[in-house]
Motif scaffolding. Sequence first.
Motif, PDB file in Angstrom:
ATOM      1  N   MET A 110      13.139  -8.528   2.111  1.00  0.00           N
ATOM      2  CA  MET A 110      11.842  -9.186   1.931  1.00  0.00           C
ATOM      3  C   MET A 110      10.742  -8.374   2.610  1.00  0.00           C
ATOM      4  O   MET A 110      10.854  -8.010   3.780  1.00  0.00           O
ATOM      5  N   THR A 111       9.674  -8.092   1.875  1.00  0.00           N
ATOM      6  CA  THR A 111       8.544  -7.348   2.419  1.00  0.00           C
ATOM      7  C   THR A 111       7.421  -8.304   2.800  1.00  0.00           C
ATOM      8  O   THR A 111       7.492  -9.506   2.521  1.00  0.00           O
ATOM      9  N   VAL A 112       6.370  -7.773   3.399  1.00  0.00           N
ATOM     10  CA  VAL A 112       5.259  -8.617   3.836  1.00  0.00           C
ATOM     11  C   VAL A 112       4.560  -9.253   2.634  1.00  0.00           C
ATOM     12  O   VAL A 112       4.189 -10.436   2.667  1.00  0.00           O
ATOM     13  N   VAL A 113       4.385  -8.483   1.553  1.00  0.00           N
ATOM     14  CA  VAL A 113       3.729  -9.036   0.364  1.00  0.00           C
ATOM     15  C   VAL A 113       4.597 -10.114  -0.265  1.00  0.00           C
ATOM     16  O   VAL A 113       4.089 -11.138  -0.752  1.00  0.00           O
ATOM     17  N   SER A 162      -2.960 -16.400   3.179  1.00  0.00           N
ATOM     18  CA  SER A 162      -4.192 -15.633   3.380  1.00  0.00           C
ATOM     19  C   SER A 162      -4.236 -15.012   4.767  1.00  0.00           C
ATOM     20  O   SER A 162      -4.704 -13.883   4.933  1.00  0.00           O
ATOM     21  N   ALA A 163      -3.738 -15.720   5.766  1.00  0.00           N
ATOM     22  CA  ALA A 163      -3.670 -15.151   7.113  1.00  0.00           C
ATOM     23  C   ALA A 163      -2.748 -13.936   7.129  1.00  0.00           C
ATOM     24  O   ALA A 163      -3.047 -12.917   7.772  1.00  0.00           O
ATOM     25  N   LEU A 167      -3.653 -10.016   8.119  1.00  0.00           N
ATOM     26  CA  LEU A 167      -2.844  -9.245   9.066  1.00  0.00           C
ATOM     27  C   LEU A 167      -2.326  -7.966   8.411  1.00  0.00           C
ATOM     28  O   LEU A 167      -2.302  -6.898   9.043  1.00  0.00           O
ATOM     29  N   LEU A 168      -1.910  -8.062   7.159  1.00  0.00           N
ATOM     30  CA  LEU A 168      -1.441  -6.876   6.438  1.00  0.00           C
ATOM     31  C   LEU A 168      -2.564  -5.864   6.263  1.00  0.00           C
ATOM     32  O   LEU A 168      -2.335  -4.659   6.382  1.00  0.00           O
ATOM     33  N   LEU A 169      -3.771  -6.338   5.993  1.00  0.00           N
ATOM     34  CA  LEU A 169      -4.916  -5.432   5.868  1.00  0.00           C
ATOM     35  C   LEU A 169      -5.152  -4.675   7.167  1.00  0.00           C
ATOM     36  O   LEU A 169      -5.386  -3.457   7.150  1.00  0.00           O
ATOM     37  N   VAL A 170      -5.073  -5.369   8.289  1.00  0.00           N
ATOM     38  CA  VAL A 170      -5.254  -4.718   9.593  1.00  0.00           C
ATOM     39  C   VAL A 170      -4.155  -3.676   9.831  1.00  0.00           C
ATOM     40  O   VAL A 170      -4.416  -2.559  10.297  1.00  0.00           O
ATOM     41  N   ILE A 171      -2.911  -4.025   9.460  1.00  0.00           N
ATOM     42  CA  ILE A 171      -1.789  -3.095   9.628  1.00  0.00           C
ATOM     43  C   ILE A 171      -1.975  -1.868   8.751  1.00  0.00           C
ATOM     44  O   ILE A 171      -1.729  -0.727   9.183  1.00  0.00           O
ATOM     45  N   ILE A 172      -2.415  -2.057   7.513  1.00  0.00           N
ATOM     46  CA  ILE A 172      -2.624  -0.934   6.597  1.00  0.00           C
ATOM     47  C   ILE A 172      -3.709  -0.004   7.125  1.00  0.00           C
ATOM     48  O   ILE A 172      -3.557   1.231   7.102  1.00  0.00           O
ATOM     49  N   ILE A 173      -4.815  -0.567   7.608  1.00  0.00           N
ATOM     50  CA  ILE A 173      -5.902   0.261   8.141  1.00  0.00           C
ATOM     51  C   ILE A 173      -5.412   1.057   9.343  1.00  0.00           C
ATOM     52  O   ILE A 173      -5.675   2.258   9.463  1.00  0.00           O
ATOM     53  N   GLY A 174      -4.676   0.403  10.242  1.00  0.00           N
ATOM     54  CA  GLY A 174      -4.160   1.107  11.413  1.00  0.00           C
ATOM     55  C   GLY A 174      -3.169   2.191  11.050  1.00  0.00           C
ATOM     56  O   GLY A 174      -3.229   3.310  11.579  1.00  0.00           O
ATOM     57  N   VAL A 199      -0.356   3.268   2.045  1.00  0.00           N
ATOM     58  CA  VAL A 199      -0.865   2.005   1.513  1.00  0.00           C
ATOM     59  C   VAL A 199       0.132   1.406   0.521  1.00  0.00           C
ATOM     60  O   VAL A 199       0.419   0.202   0.546  1.00  0.00           O
ATOM     61  N   GLY A 200       0.683   2.246  -0.360  1.00  0.00           N
ATOM     62  CA  GLY A 200       1.642   1.742  -1.336  1.00  0.00           C
ATOM     63  C   GLY A 200       2.915   1.218  -0.703  1.00  0.00           C
ATOM     64  O   GLY A 200       3.466   0.204  -1.139  1.00  0.00           O
TER      65      GLY A 200
END
Length: 315
Positions: free
Chosen positions: A264-267, A284-285, A289-296, A240-241
């Motif tokens: 450059m990172t996603v954040v 926000s989109a 997408l980053l949330l979905v990637i982190i969960i996966g 996650v970090g």
Amino acid sequence: MENVEKQQYVSSSKASRMSEKKKDMLSGYLYVAPFFIIFGIIGLYPAVFSIVLAFQEWNGLGEMNFVGLRNFTVVLQDPLFWKSLYNTVIMGLMGTAPQLVVGLILAVFLNMAAIRFTNFFRVTIFMPYITSMVAVALVFGVFFSSNETALANYVMGWFGIDPVSWKTSEWGAKFAISLMVFWRWVGYNTIIYLAGLQSIPKHLYEAATIDGAGKVQQFIHITIPLLKPFILLTVFMSTVGALQLFAEPTVFLGSSAFTRDEAMTVVMYLYRDAFNLGSFGTASATAILLLVIIIGAAALNTWLTSGGGRRKKGA
């Protein structure tokens, strides 16, 4: 009459008990209410608003315009987004995977009874974690300066390696930032592993020694299996970090952090969209997408480290 009085007494006692129960329940809710109120204001509301904003076109000042999935389409068709995702994964692997291995090795050494001054070494290893991120970035910025006289380039010159422009080269920036992440977080993981090692009963090692098991066999068959919950925790938190990497590259690269794509990172990408370009909808989109990637990624890492693949293969 006596029966009526008994029934009235029983009903009144039940009513009083129900009243006391409601009072206890109400007092309990009042005690926990501040946490949920603060969580709703600081955590839940921004999350819900971000989800709504992902389907809107908004510059932060004017009216919102509903655009459906267009923000997601814009982000997914942007080459810079995929470049930032690539950078995030590469720097995450370079900075996270080594720190987990080195942290476990350091924890094993610090747990040995023969090591003297263990408290001093524990505090020293943990110091980078509590050091200011700005101070860390400044020190690494001097160490990995693009000048030929910088300490990193000076040391490389001993081995006949040409100087590297650390802040502008593709792999130079990635390596410097990954090393910064490694240096700052390896002590944190070491302390977690050390706590796990100290929770393992000593008699297991004594019994294994009596049975003729060597140190390597004890480490493989006793230490690693009993440390699995701690390993899962560190893998999850590190994943996650790593995917939320922002402070290290931003401070290290300085004013050029959002104008170059080497690190450059996603954040950083979504921050640039929101606060530099005023496109809060695409930002926000990107966050969703980053949330979905982190969960996966977290689910995949947890499955791999818990031995899911081996169990399936063995079945």
